[in-house]
Design an enzyme around this catalytic site. Structure first.
Site, mmCIF file in Angstrom:
data_model
loop_
_atom_site.group_PDB
_atom_site.id
_atom_site.type_symbol
_atom_site.label_atom_id
_atom_site.label_comp_id
_atom_site.label_asym_id
_atom_site.label_seq_id
_atom_site.Cartn_x
_atom_site.Cartn_y
_atom_site.Cartn_z
ATOM 1 C CB THR A 201 52.290 70.848 33.106
ATOM 2 O OG1 THR A 201 52.720 72.172 33.310
ATOM 3 C CG2 THR A 201 52.693 70.371 31.753
ATOM 4 C CD GLU A 284 44.553 69.477 40.797
ATOM 5 O OE1 GLU A 284 45.775 69.602 40.859
ATOM 6 O OE2 GLU A 284 43.766 70.432 40.751
ATOM 7 C CG ASN A 407 43.166 73.134 42.883
ATOM 8 O OD1 ASN A 407 44.333 73.198 42.523
ATOM 9 N ND2 ASN A 407 42.312 72.252 42.410
#
Lengths: 412, 412
Positions: A201, A284, A407
């Site tokens: 988010t 990220e 991830n």
């Protein structure tokens, strides 16, 4: 920028505008660990009385419970709010009817603490998807936050909404209007990738002490979000929980009655644009902040389509990571985007270096362009050569092995 | 598969069907190096006389010169061809008017060698974008290839079209029709990522000795490509040079007069499906072949939209790489795809393990699903719960740090 509006940075983040207090506390939703035995995970922002409120929500059809509740409340209150309550560490998404009930009770608890009606509370959550949110922890957090509310509370609130963010994000400006009056705009935000071990988010909370009616505030927020929070990408993903809220207390005494008022727009743009770019810079695995500027588009939609395709292209983003001035990938991404595109009139520039001009390659400038690409901030410009004058500007980051590492790790 | 059609694998690749010869030679377009002093880089496939031909081309608006020439030739010859000439190592894309002239001369040289008209030649190129293709090298290559043409030439041709492919891709089957007659379908293909140091493109060359009129052949090819070559993704990119050609020699004596003929469709599906999946299995940095199966869609378009969004999601692909049964990412990707989606009716399965059923998480099965994800081939199934019965099946691969390494390296 409008010539008659003056903007300057000020301290104070989301509590810089008059009429707002905030707090950030730890209530046990984020995992505690020896290095951080009490991580901040609940933020509360309140006003003295119900004020004008506007919001922009995720377009994802898998919407989280807090998004449903906030949307309902904003509608029931006809665009007014007196409190925003946010937790990090649990998204309260994909949690069914029980999750919806928790989001409602979270609003009710914040309403009690802030002394307002439940439908004057906006709720947001970010964190793990599919895990129940403990209303007991939330209630403890809200009680503690209400006791800690302060006009200097922006810093704690800003930290309490973080998940995988590498740094906190806040900003405030003082806006001086053409006739010499002034008001403030402030904000805090979080966001890094859509998900890291199911963490999710982008959230943005903006405040101003200008006096703005709800409908005008909503129109101004939608307009500004289009060129800021909606013009960024880290990985092309769109979360189940995204939202941006804007509250206007009116405490400055400066009334704004048009949604294109230059002072309001410049103030919102300065804060929302900064926060949006900070999200990308802290994306990220990101090592570079990249501006993608598309010009020469036949329509506004085409300009955005091409910009979005380029900004999300894995091949463009890996080339940016490697510092490779690979204009062929930019041409190929623009060509596949679906936007009208004319190869023999198209051009590509990396920083100031024109690598491809009206369909003709200039590979002799590759070394120069590679030098430009060593910077932490880069602009790439693509002219679609489609005979129009529409343009779009997006912000993206490079794509690194670190993104994959973050991830691909099995969540534990 | 149709119950009355029998398919079995045979040797011979693109020359397995009667009436085709092929060759692969080295003519100096790919860089020579000590380890490989004469890399194969030009392939020629010929028929005895002009035969029915069909093609599917890239949808990228930045089309390469060979695509323009092949499309024109197929139109001028009313769907007939006698030769396919292909080079690897240079894409002849973004090369302007000069590049278009080279592609035309490449076709003319192949026509001389094959003894046919220039417009009966289909041309394809793959490799570096924006670099001129040497017609002198091409002519030398075509002369050598014409001398080497053979019914056993598929292997050399298959290797000559490779760029960054980790392994060559070929397949042939014998198809027995319901009434006991038989014909063959063969093919070769290349493709790994769109681009590696500007290397590009997916190419597929299919042959059959069935007798099929051009219009029927084109309809059959388009239909089969939709469920094979157009149903795969490595990185969501679409090259400037993509093409699939299909030639039908008629030499088996088996006439096919409908584009939905089960024998023709099964034969084409077997070859094109295998080659397409091999491209994904050999995708840049790929370690897993993943089938994405979307069901419960309101429309056919929605099914494909959701499948494509999931198959290209960086967060889904990194989770696949890490073996993380992260159903939340699948739900989020389906939700943001734009397809009609109902969260409380949606379901997700990883292999046979139902992780999310009608909106309810089943995280207690995470270990079981993680075990399934250790395999080299995985199926993930997402039901959109949108009240329809439309479905789509795509093939994708995982997203690894190796993909980033390959594509971030500065081309030298």
């Amino acid at each position: 920028m409008s010539p008659n509006v003056a903007i300057r940075d000020i301290a104070g983040g989301v509590t810089a505008p008059k009429g707002f207090r905030a707090a950030g506390v730890s209530c046990g939703i984020k995992k505690r660990n020896p290095a951080n035995p009490a991580p901040l995970d609940l933020a509360l922002i309140t006003t003295e009385r119900a004020v004008s409120a506007a919001a922009v929500f995720t377009t994802n059809k898998a919407v989280a419970a807090p998004v449903i509740v906030s949307r309902d409340h904003l509608s029931q209150s006809s665009g007014h709010a007196a409190a925003i309550v946010v937790n990090a560490g649990c998204a309260n998404a994909c949690t069914g009817a029980a999750g919806l009930e928790v989001a409602k009770q979270m609003a009710a608890a914040a309403a009690s603490a802030a002394g307002c009606d439940a439908d004057q509370v906006l709720v947001a959550s970010t964190g793990v998807i599919g895990v129940p949110l403990s209303i007991d922890k939330i209630r403890v957090g809200i009680t503690a936050a209400a006791a800690a509310l302060s006009e200097n509370g922006s810093d704690a609130a800003m930290r309490a909404i973080m998940t995988t963010d590498p740094f906190p994000k806040g900003k405030a400006v003082s806006v001086q209007t053409a006739d010499g009056r002034s008001f403030a705009v402030g904000g805090i935000a979080k966001g890094s990738g859509m998900i890291e071990p199911r963490m999710a988010t982008m959230l943005g909370f903006l405040t101003t002490d200008a006096a703005v009616a709800p409908a005008v505030l909503q129109a101004a927020l939608s307009r500004v979000c289009d060129e800021t929070f909606n013009a960024i990408t880290v990985d092309g993903e769109c979360s189940t929980n995204d939202c941006v809220f804007l509250l206007a207390s009116g405490a400055s005494g400066v009334a704004i009655d048009r949604d294109d008022d230059p002072a309001l727009m410049e103030g919102l743009r300065a804060v929302a644009g900064h926060l949006a770019r900070e999200i990308v810079r802290g994306g990220e695995g990101a090592t570079k902040l990249v501006t993608v500027h598309v010009t020469g588009a036949a329509t506004r939609g085409d300009a955005w389509l091409a910009a979005r395709t380029i900004a999300n292209s894995p091949l463009v983003k890996t080339a940016l990571h490697g510092g490779d001035p690979n204009w062929g990938r930019l041409v190929a991404a623009a060509g596949r985007s679906g936007a009208a595109f004319s190869l023999d009139k198209a051009s590509v520039a990396i920083g100031p270096v024109m690598m491809f001009v009206s369909g003709v390659p200039h590979d002799e400038r590759a070394d120069e362009a590679a030098e430009v690409m060593k910077a932490k901030e880069i602009t790439i410009a693509v002219d679609l050569g489609a005979g129009g004058s529409h343009a779009a500007k997006m912000w993206t980051c490079d794509f690194s092995a670190e993104y994959v590492r973050i991830n691909a790790e099995y969540r534990t």
